[in-house]
Motif scaffolding. Structure first.
Motif, short mmCIF file in Angstrom:
data_model
loop_
_atom_site.label_atom_id
_atom_site.label_comp_id
_atom_site.label_asym_id
_atom_site.label_seq_id
_atom_site.Cartn_x
_atom_site.Cartn_y
_atom_site.Cartn_z
N ALA A 83 -25.53 19.33 -7.66
CA ALA A 83 -26.58 18.12 -7.36
C ALA A 83 -27.99 18.15 -7.83
O ALA A 83 -28.82 17.16 -7.78
N LEU A 84 -28.39 19.43 -7.83
CA LEU A 84 -29.95 19.69 -7.97
C LEU A 84 -30.06 20.55 -9.64
O LEU A 84 -30.95 21.30 -9.65
N ASN A 85 -29.58 19.74 -10.55
CA ASN A 85 -29.75 20.15 -11.90
C ASN A 85 -31.11 20.27 -12.26
O ASN A 85 -31.51 20.97 -12.93
N PHE A 86 -31.92 19.35 -11.71
CA PHE A 86 -33.45 19.03 -12.22
C PHE A 86 -34.43 19.78 -11.28
O PHE A 86 -35.52 19.84 -11.00
N GLY A 87 -33.77 20.58 -10.14
CA GLY A 87 -34.55 21.59 -9.33
C GLY A 87 -34.75 20.67 -8.08
O GLY A 87 -34.79 19.55 -7.82
N HIS A 88 -35.16 21.47 -7.31
CA HIS A 88 -35.88 20.90 -5.95
C HIS A 88 -37.17 20.28 -6.08
O HIS A 88 -37.93 20.85 -6.90
N ALA A 89 -37.40 19.25 -5.32
CA ALA A 89 -38.58 18.64 -5.32
C ALA A 89 -39.22 18.31 -6.62
O ALA A 89 -40.61 18.56 -7.04
N ASN A 90 -38.36 17.88 -7.69
CA ASN A 90 -38.72 17.55 -9.08
C ASN A 90 -39.73 16.43 -8.93
O ASN A 90 -39.60 15.12 -8.41
N ARG A 91 -40.97 16.63 -9.35
CA ARG A 91 -42.22 15.64 -9.49
C ARG A 91 -41.71 14.13 -9.71
O ARG A 91 -42.09 13.43 -9.24
N MET A 143 -12.74 6.64 -18.65
CA MET A 143 -13.62 6.43 -17.61
C MET A 143 -14.13 7.52 -17.12
O MET A 143 -13.65 8.86 -17.08
N TYR A 144 -15.62 7.52 -16.59
CA TYR A 144 -16.43 8.74 -16.28
C TYR A 144 -16.44 8.52 -14.71
O TYR A 144 -16.81 7.35 -14.30
N VAL A 145 -16.26 9.61 -13.92
CA VAL A 145 -16.68 9.47 -12.61
C VAL A 145 -17.86 10.34 -12.45
O VAL A 145 -17.51 11.60 -12.64
N LEU A 146 -18.88 9.95 -11.99
CA LEU A 146 -20.01 10.64 -11.89
C LEU A 146 -20.77 10.70 -10.30
O LEU A 146 -20.29 9.83 -9.47
N GLY A 147 -21.62 11.79 -10.16
CA GLY A 147 -21.92 11.81 -8.76
C GLY A 147 -23.17 12.96 -8.82
O GLY A 147 -23.53 13.18 -9.71
N LYS A 148 -23.36 13.56 -7.73
CA LYS A 148 -24.20 14.84 -7.42
C LYS A 148 -25.38 14.61 -8.41
O LYS A 148 -26.31 14.13 -7.85
N ALA A 149 -25.56 15.17 -9.55
CA ALA A 149 -27.05 15.04 -10.27
C ALA A 149 -27.50 13.95 -10.44
O ALA A 149 -28.79 13.66 -10.61
N LEU A 150 -26.66 12.78 -10.43
CA LEU A 150 -27.18 11.26 -10.77
C LEU A 150 -28.08 10.90 -9.46
O LEU A 150 -28.99 10.29 -9.93
N GLY A 151 -27.88 11.38 -8.27
CA GLY A 151 -29.09 11.11 -7.44
C GLY A 151 -30.03 12.06 -7.39
O GLY A 151 -31.11 12.04 -6.44
N GLY A 152 -30.24 13.02 -8.41
CA GLY A 152 -31.60 13.84 -8.63
C GLY A 152 -31.95 14.76 -7.42
O GLY A 152 -32.82 15.30 -7.20
N GLY A 153 -30.77 15.06 -6.58
CA GLY A 153 -31.08 16.01 -5.47
C GLY A 153 -31.90 15.09 -4.24
O GLY A 153 -32.31 15.83 -3.32
N ILE A 154 -32.00 14.05 -4.36
CA ILE A 154 -32.89 13.19 -3.49
C ILE A 154 -31.72 12.47 -2.48
O ILE A 154 -32.02 12.17 -1.47
N THR A 178 -14.00 35.24 -6.29
CA THR A 178 -14.87 34.71 -7.32
C THR A 178 -16.06 34.10 -6.70
O THR A 178 -16.15 33.30 -5.76
N ILE A 179 -17.29 34.48 -7.62
CA ILE A 179 -18.68 33.64 -7.14
C ILE A 179 -18.97 32.77 -8.12
O ILE A 179 -18.47 32.85 -9.31
N ARG A 180 -19.66 31.67 -7.88
CA ARG A 180 -19.93 30.75 -8.79
C ARG A 180 -21.64 30.77 -9.14
O ARG A 180 -22.27 30.99 -7.97
N ILE A 181 -21.87 30.63 -10.48
CA ILE A 181 -23.42 30.71 -10.47
C ILE A 181 -23.71 29.55 -11.36
O ILE A 181 -23.27 29.19 -12.51
N ALA A 182 -24.70 28.69 -10.67
CA ALA A 182 -25.10 27.18 -11.27
C ALA A 182 -26.54 27.07 -10.95
O ALA A 182 -26.78 26.19 -10.09
N PRO A 183 -27.64 27.73 -11.53
CA PRO A 183 -28.68 27.59 -11.20
C PRO A 183 -29.33 26.29 -11.76
O PRO A 183 -28.93 25.50 -12.61
N PRO A 184 -30.45 25.71 -11.13
CA PRO A 184 -31.04 24.42 -11.45
C PRO A 184 -31.34 24.43 -13.12
O PRO A 184 -31.54 25.75 -13.52
N LEU A 185 -31.31 23.55 -13.92
CA LEU A 185 -31.60 23.60 -15.26
C LEU A 185 -32.81 23.88 -15.55
O LEU A 185 -33.46 24.22 -16.55
#
Length: 401
Positions: free
Chosen positions: A51-59, A250-261, A374-381
């Motif tokens: 959900a936070l692909n663009f990082g926290h508090a992206n300006r 059909m695409y089903v989209l969510g999470k990062a579409l809201g920019g973490g906001i 299993t551990i998942r690794i998915a840092p902000p881009l």
């Protein structure tokens, strides 16, 4: 007790125990870093499950949200507002589609996709009323509503929530032969994650997604790609399907579409598919609200630059190269993934995924376990290579320990 201990104790006492969070209490965050209530900084290597692909508090995203907050935040779909048409037009264009049905959460979008496929099946394909079938994959994760857990193979997600919704056929992920055998004249859709996230970042075998695309076209069946976690830059492409040259129906989209906001989700498809709806047949009070549209429009603009897809590709290559060096020489059994997204299987003799996650937390790195080992690794881009390398060094140290 400390501030952290008090906060955790209060949460445990007054909130339902539907999650088992790590014992950290975040107070502020920026970029790829979070700071807890005691002032300790942690590297976020989970990014809110993408959900936070663009990082926290992206300006850019914060500014877009603030500007809209001063104008109008909610109208409901009883009225038009001046950001709605632009959002639908821009998102449809990004997806190479024609129409958008906006919702709020990922699970809402999946429910919408299921309803859409069934209605298309009855009105367009001519399936007898009440007989529509949707094929899904084992080990899927599409949400936690009653309908969605009805086709889950995860016992924890499913147990004690019956009776379950009929109309789904479950086949092994990656098995085209099984999918072909499951199809009947009443099959209206195949619903898949191009990469299974909750299952441990499982990438299907090469040729699987193109095979699904060919089979669904051959049998007049909709191919629905759940790109809620895999989409919008995470894998190095705007959509994970692009790696195999596949365009679903059909695409089903969510999470990062809201920019973490704000929570923003959407179903995006052709006019022939989403055009089956008439007023009153589906909707959402908050779906497509002005604030959501304003933030999502900025997300779309950021994705159009290609910067984030390129970062996910370059840093992802580095991530997988470094993780690959750990396989077979210690605690790591297998590494999977694509772009800045990886599932790391830990030798159970070295600890559970939860235990490894807790040890990483002690070293100020936050990840999350799934399916035991299993551990998942998915840092902000937006993570820097230096920070990524530091996080990987902490993982190496934990696995050596």
């Amino acid at each position: 007790m400390s501030t952290t201990e008090n906060a955790i104790a209060s949460a445990e006492a007054h909130s339902a125990h539907t999650y088992h969070p790590l014992p950290v209490v975040v107070a502020t965050a920026e970029g790829a870093w979070m700071t807890d209530v005691e002032g300790r900084r942690y590297l976020d290597m989970l990014a809110g499950y993408s959900a936070l692909n663009f990082g926290h508090a992206n300006r850019r995203l914060i500014d877009a949200a603030k500007a809209q907050l001063e104008r109008v935040t909610l109208t409901s779909r009883a009225f038009h507002h001046d950001r709605f048409a632009e959002f639908c037009t821009q998102l449809a264009d990004l997806c190479g589609m024609e129409m958008v049905l906006p919702m709020n959460t990922g699970a809402e979008a999946v429910e919408t996709a299921v309803k859409t496929a069934r209605k298309w099946g009855y009105r367009v394909k001519g399936v007898p009323d009440g007989m529509a079938k949707i094929i899904v994959a084992s080990d899927n994760f599409h949400g936690r509503t009653t309908t969605i857990i009805s086709f889950s193979t995860d016992h924890e997600a499913r147990a004690d929530f019956g009776p379950y919704t009929p109309g789904f056929e479950i086949v092994p992920y990656g098995d085209l032969t099984a999918m072909r055998a499951a199809m009947t004249e009443n099959t209206v859709a195949v619903l898949l994650e191009p990469i299974q996230g909750e299952a441990g970042v499982l990438v299907p075998p090469p040729g699987y997604l193109p095979g699904v695309r060919e089979l669904t076209r051959e049998r007049n069946v909709l191919f629905i790609a759940d790109e809620i976690q895999s989409g919008l830059g995470r894998t190095g492409k705007t959509f994970a399907c692009e790696h195999e040259g596949v365009v679903p129906d059909m695409y089903v989209l969510g999470k990062a579409l809201g920019g973490g906001i704000v929570p923003v989700s959407a179903v995006v498809s052709s006019a022939a598919v989403l055009g089956v709806y008439r007023p009153g047949e589906h909707g959402s009070t908050f779906g497509g609200n002005p604030l959501a549209c304003a933030v999502a429009l900025e997300v779309i603009a950021m994705l159009r630059t290609g910067e984030f897809q390129q970062r996910a590709t370059e840093l992802g290559d580095h991530l997988h190269q470094e993780l690959g060096l750990l396989v077979g020489v210690g605690a790591v059994q297998t590494v999977r993934g694509r772009g800045l997204w990886a599932g790391v299987d830990i030798d159970p003799g070295h600890g559970t995924g939860r235990e490894i996650s807790e040890k990483l937390m002690d070293r100020r790195v936050l990840v999350k376990d799934t399916h035991g080992s299993t551990i998942r690794i998915a840092p902000p881009l937006v993570i820097s290579k230096e920070d990524l390398d530091w996080g990987l060094e902490q993982l190496r140290e934990v696995l050596r320990g």
